[in-house]
Each structure stands twice: as C-alpha cells, then as structure tokens.
Design an enzyme around this catalytic site. Structure first.
Site, mmCIF file in Angstrom:
data_model
loop_
_atom_site.group_PDB
_atom_site.id
_atom_site.type_symbol
_atom_site.label_atom_id
_atom_site.label_comp_id
_atom_site.label_asym_id
_atom_site.label_seq_id
_atom_site.Cartn_x
_atom_site.Cartn_y
_atom_site.Cartn_z
ATOM 1 N N LYS A 111 0.750 -1.183 -0.110
ATOM 2 C CA LYS A 111 -0.104 -0.059 -0.051
ATOM 3 C C LYS A 111 0.796 1.204 0.102
ATOM 4 C CE LYS A 111 -4.230 -2.062 2.036
ATOM 5 N NZ LYS A 111 -4.677 -2.355 3.573
ATOM 6 N N LYS A 190 -4.219 -10.139 -10.124
ATOM 7 C CA LYS A 190 -5.464 -10.291 -9.128
ATOM 8 C C LYS A 190 -6.310 -9.339 -9.142
ATOM 9 C CE LYS A 190 -6.540 -9.326 -4.794
ATOM 10 N NZ LYS A 190 -6.609 -8.576 -3.392
ATOM 11 N N LYS A 193 -9.740 -3.651 -6.353
ATOM 12 C CA LYS A 193 -10.163 -2.328 -6.548
ATOM 13 C C LYS A 193 -8.898 -1.386 -6.754
ATOM 14 C CE LYS A 193 -11.771 -2.876 -2.367
ATOM 15 N NZ LYS A 193 -12.715 -3.540 -1.301
HETATM 16 P P1 ADP Z 1 -9.930 -5.530 -2.906
HETATM 17 O O1 ADP Z 1 -8.330 -6.285 -3.261
HETATM 18 O O2 ADP Z 1 -10.589 -5.460 -4.072
HETATM 19 O O3 ADP Z 1 -9.503 -4.245 -2.068
HETATM 20 P P2 ADP Z 1 -10.607 -6.627 -0.438
HETATM 21 O O4 ADP Z 1 -9.221 -6.573 0.120
HETATM 22 O O5 ADP Z 1 -11.573 -5.527 -0.088
HETATM 23 O O6 ADP Z 1 -10.466 -6.493 -1.913
HETATM 24 O O7 ADP Z 1 -11.071 -8.118 -0.252
HETATM 25 C C1 ADP Z 1 -12.386 -8.478 0.489
HETATM 26 C C2 ADP Z 1 -12.278 -10.065 0.693
HETATM 27 O O8 ADP Z 1 -12.401 -10.628 -0.794
HETATM 28 C C3 ADP Z 1 -10.931 -10.835 1.074
HETATM 29 O O9 ADP Z 1 -11.390 -11.861 1.859
HETATM 30 C C4 ADP Z 1 -10.262 -10.854 0.008
HETATM 31 O O10 ADP Z 1 -9.180 -12.002 0.027
HETATM 32 C C5 ADP Z 1 -11.255 -11.209 -1.114
HETATM 33 N N1 ADP Z 1 -10.805 -11.020 -2.563
HETATM 34 C C6 ADP Z 1 -10.661 -9.786 -3.138
HETATM 35 N N2 ADP Z 1 -10.025 -9.853 -4.219
HETATM 36 C C7 ADP Z 1 -9.781 -11.186 -4.429
HETATM 37 C C8 ADP Z 1 -9.184 -12.045 -5.604
HETATM 38 N N3 ADP Z 1 -9.160 -11.351 -6.635
HETATM 39 N N4 ADP Z 1 -9.490 -13.089 -5.474
HETATM 40 C C9 ADP Z 1 -9.927 -13.957 -4.546
HETATM 41 N N5 ADP Z 1 -10.233 -13.195 -3.317
HETATM 42 C C10 ADP Z 1 -10.382 -11.933 -3.257
#
Ligand code: ADP
Ligand code: TRP
Length: 324
Positions: A111, A190, A193
C-alpha cells in the site's frame, strides 16, 4: 465452529470478493455454522478519508452482502464500528505484538509502495484485524489468499497473548478455497479495486458486457487454436459455467475457429445470469435503507454481547481493573 470475516467498504463489490470470500461466507452459513460477518469500516478509514465516499461505500457493501444472501436470521451481520470493544482489544493486542511482526506485513508495504500515506492506522491494520477475529472467539476465517498473512499474524498475536497472560484467546485458522484463492482481473493480475481491473457485481447487464469486452487476451486470430489455461476470459468463465460447459468451451479453444470475443460474450451472459436475482434484491433493498440499518443495529447488538464477554476475560487476565 464459529466463522468470521469482514470486507472493507472501500469500493464496489467485485467477482474477486464474491468467489474469494462471500461465496464461502454463504456456504458456511448454509452448513449451519455460527457466522459473524461485518463491514470493516475502521479498516477502510486507513485509506479512505472522504466522508461521503466512506458512507456510500458502507451502504453499498451492507446492501450488497444482504442481496447476495447473507441472512441476518442465521448470521450475525454488523458494522465494525458498532462494536467499540474491538478497538479496545486492538490496544491490548498492540501491547503484546512485536513491532518486528508488523514490519513483515506485505499488504502494508504494497500500500505504501502504491502511494498511500504511511499513517499509523495503516501500519496497525493487522492488529485491528486480529482484534476483529479474536474478539468473537472465531475458529475459521474465510478469505482470499491475499489475507493469509493477516490470519497468520492473528495466530501469532493470540499465541503471544496466551503465553503472556494464560490460555484466554482462541487461535483461529484461515479458510481458503484454493481454486478461487486468487481471481484474476481484466489484466490477468489479481482482481482488486486498487488495480482498477475489476468486474463489479452490481452493475447493469450492458455495463457487464462492456467490461468483459475489455479483458486482456493475446492476439491469436479467430481461426487459430488457443490455450484455455493461459486465458483470463477462460479463467473467469470456469468459475461461472457448469463443468460440462467449461469443458466444451476448452475444446473449442483448442480446436480453433472460436474467438475471444465469443468467449467474452458468453462470460458476460453467465455473470448476468448468476447475479440477476441478487441485482433485483439489491434494487429492492436500496429503496429500503431503514431496513438495512435495522438489520445492522440488531447485528451490532448481538456482536457487542459476545465481544464484551471476551473483552472482560481479557481485562481480567491482564489486570486491567474496571470500575463500571
Ligand atoms: P480488494 O483487493 O479489491 O481491495 P478486499 O481487500 O476488500 O478487496 O477483499 C475483501 C475479501 O475479498 C478478502 O477476503 C479478499 O481476500 C477477497 N478477495 C479480494 N479480491 C480477491 C481476488 N481477486 N481473488 C480472491 N479473493 C479476493
Ligand atoms: N483485511 C480484510 C480485507 O482487506 C478485511 C478484514 C478486516 C477482515 N478485518 C477482518 C477479514 C477480519 C477477515 C477477518 O479484505
């Protein structure tokens, strides 16, 4: 078995969230486990510092969880900020957590590398997450692969606390389903957002088609044979199609004469079919924001009860005298 997980209200729900996390939340709910699912709004504050944006993302996430099938009759569904005991526990855990453990956190380093200001909240993020998990005596934490390190840190912190103050805390485990541990985004990285490569769940059918058309593929011409296993479109299609259809599409890829455009079109249809009912439910709930708030209020009440019991155990174990 007690299952707990949270998502930050920091954008709109996407396919990575669904397959990596929410689908497992629902499965555990169906199986009758004790489930606690929440909106991690204090975590979101580490990166979103705009009142309107955070409020809107919170309402979106609450509505989205419910539309996808989190059932407040069966799961305790709440906002992190309605349980002040969590930030209290975070402080206690801060006092046993070695700085060197936090310095290993890859999500913090990522980050900051991306340009987010290195505030103390961001640095302390894993300890707040540990408090979220520990305060409900959680056994399993359904998450995507990117959260594995945070759950490992939670275990380390719980063990350290127990070694210091006695066996007070439950040591949890991550629950990660390998096939969906990392859902790829439009560019093959991956889906996230923060990479601007997501396919949102709650958007119109037309917008879904448009975004699927943007998935990056190689330049093999329509006639040429293609490798399904090397294709982002196929990787997503496999998550949504019945196994027989995925097998048939893989055959068409290998045979040639089947274009990426066709695969993208089919993927959009599958997404639109899969989420049609949830999208309808979302539209209904959006008109009834009082109901969503009532659900969160009731969930917060139940969550606080459990959290306060754990917190009192913790205070007693550490010698923190309360005079209430
Ligand atoms: P982002 O990466 O979009 O900010 P978050 O960190 O808010 O998403 O993720 C919320 C949940 O969704 C977590 O449990 C995270 O591991 C899962 N998650 C987010 N993106 C993925 C992905 N591309 N593949 C698998 N799990 C994901
Ligand atoms: N860090 C998680 C994410 O970015 C969100 C989160 C906060 C969480 N607290 C949690 C996940 C507790 C599981 C358990 O997705």
């Amino acid at each position: 078995m007690r299952s707990l997980s949270g998502i930050q209200p920091s954008g709109r729900l996407h396919l990575g969230n669904y397959f990596g996390a929410v689908r497992q939340f629902l499965k555990l709910q169906e199986e009758g486990h004790e489930c606690f699912y929440f909106l991690a709004n204090y975590h979101a504050l580490t990166s979103i510092q705009d009142k309107r944006e955070l409020e809107e993302a919170t309402v979106h996430l609450a509505t989205g969880y419910l539309a996808l099938g989190i059932d407040p009759e069966r799961s305790v569904f709440f906002a992190q900020s309605d349980v002040p005991q969590v930030t209290e526990l975070c402080w206690v855990l801060n006092c046993v957590c070695p700085v060197s453990l936090m310095e290993k956190a890859t999500s913090y380093k990522d980050k900051v590398a991306k340009g987010l200001p290195a505030n103390m909240g961001l640095f302390d993020y894993p300890v707040l997450q540990a408090a979220d998990i520990i305060i409900y005596d959680s056994n399993i934490v359904p998450v995507g692969a990117d959260q594995k390190q945070h759950v490992e840190m939670t275990r380390d912190i719980a063990i350290k606390f127990n070694m210091t103050f006695g066996e007070v805390l439950v040591v949890p485990e991550a629950y990660i389903v390998q096939e969906v541990a990392v859902v790829p985004g439009l560019d093959g990285q991956k889906m996230s957002k923060s990479y601007d490569n997501v396919i949102e769940i709650f958007q119109t059918e037309q917008a879904t088609k448009k975004v699927c058309a943007r998935i990056v593929t190689d330049s093999t011409p329509l006639e040429g044979p293609k490798d399904p296993e090397a294709c982002n479109v196929f990787a997503l299609l496999k998550l949504l199609a019945e196994p027989a259809e995925a097998e048939a599409v893989a055959g068409k890829y290998r045979a040639g004469g089947y274009g990426y455009g066709q695969a993208k079109g089919r993927l959009a249809e599958l997404i639109n079919e899969r989420f049609a009912a949830a999208r309808e439910k979302y539209a209904e709930l959006e008109k009834d924001s009082d109901h969503v708030r009532d659900v969160l209020r009731e969930g917060g009440r139940k969550a606080r009860e459990v959290a306060e019991a754990t917190m009192q155990r913790v205070r007693d174990a550490c010698g923190i005298v309360t005079n209430r």
